[in-house]
Scaffold this motif. Sequence first.
Motif, PDB file in Angstrom:
ATOM      1  N   ARG A  28     -18.788 -49.608  -2.610  1.00  0.00           N
ATOM      2  CA  ARG A  28     -18.377 -49.191  -1.265  1.00  0.00           C
ATOM      3  C   ARG A  28     -16.941 -49.633  -0.967  1.00  0.00           C
ATOM      4  NH1 ARG A  28     -23.583 -50.679   2.104  1.00  0.00           N
ATOM      5  NH2 ARG A  28     -24.725 -48.968   1.119  1.00  0.00           N
ATOM      6  N   GLY A  29     -16.142 -48.690  -0.471  1.00  0.00           N
ATOM      7  CA  GLY A  29     -14.756 -49.027  -0.123  1.00  0.00           C
ATOM      8  C   GLY A  29     -13.814 -49.050  -1.314  1.00  0.00           C
ATOM      9  N   GLN A  30     -14.340 -48.761  -2.515  1.00  0.00           N
ATOM     10  CA  GLN A  30     -13.490 -48.805  -3.718  1.00  0.00           C
ATOM     11  C   GLN A  30     -13.455 -47.466  -4.451  1.00  0.00           C
ATOM     12  OE1 GLN A  30     -14.611 -51.926  -6.547  1.00  0.00           O
ATOM     13  NE2 GLN A  30     -15.872 -52.893  -4.989  1.00  0.00           N
ATOM     14  N   ARG A  31     -13.941 -46.397  -3.819  1.00  0.00           N
ATOM     15  CA  ARG A  31     -14.120 -45.134  -4.548  1.00  0.00           C
ATOM     16  C   ARG A  31     -12.844 -44.685  -5.261  1.00  0.00           C
ATOM     17  NH1 ARG A  31     -14.687 -42.140  -7.741  1.00  0.00           N
ATOM     18  NH2 ARG A  31     -15.809 -40.155  -7.877  1.00  0.00           N
ATOM     19  N   GLN A  32     -11.702 -44.858  -4.588  1.00  0.00           N
ATOM     20  CA  GLN A  32     -10.439 -44.381  -5.173  1.00  0.00           C
ATOM     21  C   GLN A  32     -10.023 -45.176  -6.410  1.00  0.00           C
ATOM     22  OE1 GLN A  32      -9.338 -41.465  -4.250  1.00  0.00           O
ATOM     23  NE2 GLN A  32     -11.044 -41.563  -2.803  1.00  0.00           N
ATOM     24  N   ALA A  33     -10.606 -46.356  -6.567  1.00  0.00           N
ATOM     25  CA  ALA A  33     -10.212 -47.222  -7.686  1.00  0.00           C
ATOM     26  C   ALA A  33     -10.922 -46.861  -8.991  1.00  0.00           C
ATOM     27  CB  ALA A  33     -10.497 -48.680  -7.338  1.00  0.00           C
ATOM     28  N   TRP A  34     -11.949 -45.997  -8.898  1.00  0.00           N
ATOM     29  CA  TRP A  34     -12.792 -45.751 -10.062  1.00  0.00           C
ATOM     30  C   TRP A  34     -12.853 -44.278 -10.460  1.00  0.00           C
ATOM     31  CZ3 TRP A  34     -14.572 -49.876 -12.647  1.00  0.00           C
ATOM     32  CH2 TRP A  34     -14.644 -51.102 -11.963  1.00  0.00           C
ATOM     33  N   VAL A  35     -12.915 -44.039 -11.750  1.00  0.00           N
ATOM     34  CA  VAL A  35     -13.274 -42.736 -12.302  1.00  0.00           C
ATOM     35  C   VAL A  35     -14.742 -42.860 -12.715  1.00  0.00           C
ATOM     36  CG1 VAL A  35     -12.913 -41.121 -14.218  1.00  0.00           C
ATOM     37  CG2 VAL A  35     -10.942 -42.215 -13.096  1.00  0.00           C
ATOM     38  N   ILE A  36     -15.608 -42.087 -12.052  1.00  0.00           N
ATOM     39  CA  ILE A  36     -17.049 -42.222 -12.271  1.00  0.00           C
ATOM     40  C   ILE A  36     -17.575 -41.089 -13.155  1.00  0.00           C
ATOM     41  CG2 ILE A  36     -19.332 -42.264 -11.178  1.00  0.00           C
ATOM     42  CD1 ILE A  36     -18.066 -43.535  -8.722  1.00  0.00           C
ATOM     43  N   ARG A  67     -28.513 -28.853 -10.429  1.00  0.00           N
ATOM     44  CA  ARG A  67     -27.942 -28.947  -9.081  1.00  0.00           C
ATOM     45  C   ARG A  67     -28.599 -30.087  -8.291  1.00  0.00           C
ATOM     46  NH1 ARG A  67     -24.648 -26.202  -5.722  1.00  0.00           N
ATOM     47  NH2 ARG A  67     -24.113 -24.672  -7.305  1.00  0.00           N
ATOM     48  N   TYR A  68     -29.923 -30.158  -8.373  1.00  0.00           N
ATOM     49  CA  TYR A  68     -30.653 -31.223  -7.681  1.00  0.00           C
ATOM     50  C   TYR A  68     -30.158 -32.597  -8.152  1.00  0.00           C
ATOM     51  CZ  TYR A  68     -34.348 -34.735  -7.292  1.00  0.00           C
ATOM     52  OH  TYR A  68     -35.030 -35.902  -7.090  1.00  0.00           O
ATOM     53  N   SER A  69     -30.000 -32.741  -9.465  1.00  0.00           N
ATOM     54  CA  SER A  69     -29.619 -34.020 -10.058  1.00  0.00           C
ATOM     55  C   SER A  69     -28.219 -34.451  -9.599  1.00  0.00           C
ATOM     56  CB  SER A  69     -29.664 -33.913 -11.589  1.00  0.00           C
ATOM     57  OG  SER A  69     -29.303 -35.138 -12.179  1.00  0.00           O
ATOM     58  N   VAL A  70     -27.277 -33.495  -9.594  1.00  0.00           N
ATOM     59  CA  VAL A  70     -25.908 -33.833  -9.164  1.00  0.00           C
ATOM     60  C   VAL A  70     -25.881 -34.194  -7.676  1.00  0.00           C
ATOM     61  CG1 VAL A  70     -23.570 -32.908  -8.819  1.00  0.00           C
ATOM     62  CG2 VAL A  70     -24.749 -32.558 -11.006  1.00  0.00           C
ATOM     63  N   GLU A  71     -26.600 -33.416  -6.852  1.00  0.00           N
ATOM     64  CA  GLU A  71     -26.653 -33.734  -5.406  1.00  0.00           C
ATOM     65  C   GLU A  71     -27.234 -35.135  -5.193  1.00  0.00           C
ATOM     66  OE1 GLU A  71     -25.441 -31.871  -3.025  1.00  0.00           O
ATOM     67  OE2 GLU A  71     -25.452 -29.778  -3.716  1.00  0.00           O
ATOM     68  N   ARG A  72     -28.272 -35.459  -5.962  1.00  0.00           N
ATOM     69  CA  ARG A  72     -28.894 -36.779  -5.851  1.00  0.00           C
ATOM     70  C   ARG A  72     -27.923 -37.881  -6.297  1.00  0.00           C
ATOM     71  NH1 ARG A  72     -33.742 -37.694  -9.844  1.00  0.00           N
ATOM     72  NH2 ARG A  72     -31.926 -37.604 -11.220  1.00  0.00           N
ATOM     73  N   GLN A  93     -25.438 -38.587  -3.584  1.00  0.00           N
ATOM     74  CA  GLN A  93     -26.040 -39.415  -2.533  1.00  0.00           C
ATOM     75  C   GLN A  93     -26.155 -40.858  -2.964  1.00  0.00           C
ATOM     76  OE1 GLN A  93     -29.629 -37.166  -1.703  1.00  0.00           O
ATOM     77  NE2 GLN A  93     -29.303 -37.426   0.482  1.00  0.00           N
ATOM     78  N   ARG A  94     -26.694 -41.072  -4.155  1.00  0.00           N
ATOM     79  CA  ARG A  94     -26.897 -42.434  -4.654  1.00  0.00           C
ATOM     80  C   ARG A  94     -25.572 -43.184  -4.788  1.00  0.00           C
ATOM     81  NH1 ARG A  94     -31.039 -41.492  -9.719  1.00  0.00           N
ATOM     82  NH2 ARG A  94     -33.008 -41.516  -8.558  1.00  0.00           N
ATOM     83  N   LEU A  95     -24.561 -42.476  -5.289  1.00  0.00           N
ATOM     84  CA  LEU A  95     -23.260 -43.110  -5.521  1.00  0.00           C
ATOM     85  C   LEU A  95     -22.403 -43.158  -4.253  1.00  0.00           C
ATOM     86  CD1 LEU A  95     -22.616 -41.420  -8.973  1.00  0.00           C
ATOM     87  CD2 LEU A  95     -22.842 -43.893  -8.615  1.00  0.00           C
ATOM     88  N   GLU A  96     -22.929 -42.583  -3.162  1.00  0.00           N
ATOM     89  CA  GLU A  96     -22.247 -42.574  -1.856  1.00  0.00           C
ATOM     90  C   GLU A  96     -20.842 -41.984  -1.967  1.00  0.00           C
ATOM     91  OE1 GLU A  96     -22.422 -46.408   0.044  1.00  0.00           O
ATOM     92  OE2 GLU A  96     -24.578 -46.609  -0.266  1.00  0.00           O
ATOM     93  N   THR A  97     -20.769 -40.814  -2.614  1.00  0.00           N
ATOM     94  CA  THR A  97     -19.469 -40.171  -2.803  1.00  0.00           C
ATOM     95  C   THR A  97     -19.619 -38.671  -2.595  1.00  0.00           C
ATOM     96  OG1 THR A  97     -17.644 -39.828  -4.371  1.00  0.00           O
ATOM     97  CG2 THR A  97     -19.846 -39.954  -5.308  1.00  0.00           C
ATOM     98  N   ASP A  98     -18.514 -37.981  -2.315  1.00  0.00           N
ATOM     99  CA  ASP A  98     -18.617 -36.534  -2.164  1.00  0.00           C
ATOM    100  C   ASP A  98     -18.159 -35.777  -3.412  1.00  0.00           C
ATOM    101  OD1 ASP A  98     -16.029 -37.243  -1.712  1.00  0.00           O
ATOM    102  OD2 ASP A  98     -15.922 -36.475   0.342  1.00  0.00           O
TER     103      ASP A  98
END
Length: 270
Positions: A83-91, A114-119, A122-127
């Motif tokens: 959380r708060g570090q999304r820009q610092a990481w390539v996931i 599609r279901y798996s990527v949407e999930r 959500q889990r990774l809290e990213t868009d």
Amino acid sequence: MSQATLHAHHRPLGSTGLMVSPLGLGTVKLGRDQGVKYPNGFQIPDDDEARMLLKLSRDLGINLIDTAPAYGRSEERLGPLLRGQRQAWVIVSKVGEEFVNGQSSHDFSAAHTRYSVERSLQRLETDFIDLVLVHSDGNDLAILNQCEVYATLEDLKREGKIRGFGLSGKTVEGGLKALESGDCAMVTYNLNEQAEKPVIDYAAAHGKAILVKKALASGHVCLSPGVDPVRASFELVFGHHGVASAIVGTINPLHLAHNVATVAQVLRNL
């Protein structure tokens, strides 16, 4: 002596426009301790230990993190931890393999992809997820030719939900096919196994990305006395300029720092 880091060694991930550290942090051990092939048992780290490991990784210049739905609770733990570090990481995450109650199962359909990527989003809290790889069961060509997973990942890329896609496969034919229309192949390449080298050659010639899994042969490599197996492994891996990064799944801070120092030294000497 100051701590060696990889900050100066970030490199392009094929033609994705992403820059990645030559070492990526594999996170299977953050989420799953069943059915994993490691020589020694381990305990899944708690949140504080995981947070410290991620902070150490960042301090050492690692910006690439590898996860998957099949890694147990890995994705859902990483969401809050990053959380708060999304820009610092390539996931990097995956689709196609599920791991429930100690059992793996596979589904490469359009709906499940599609279901798996949407999930995962959500889990990774990213868009968006930087790279999504098909988690192959070994039938690489059949998956790519007969299933809808690749076409669906292409749609998700167009929609901006993922930035790139590819295959974490097990065969040369699959790796080559995956790179024709995809961005990346994840291959096994180490001192014991070099069969997938033609995939790395192809990627180097066509501006595609290669991530290496099992670079250290999951800790199983045997060499002559006096040879540092970690160093010899990384000399092999980074001796091929087609390799963008090697994913190493350690939860031991000392191993992590040693790996980073070794990679930094190997890259300086290339």
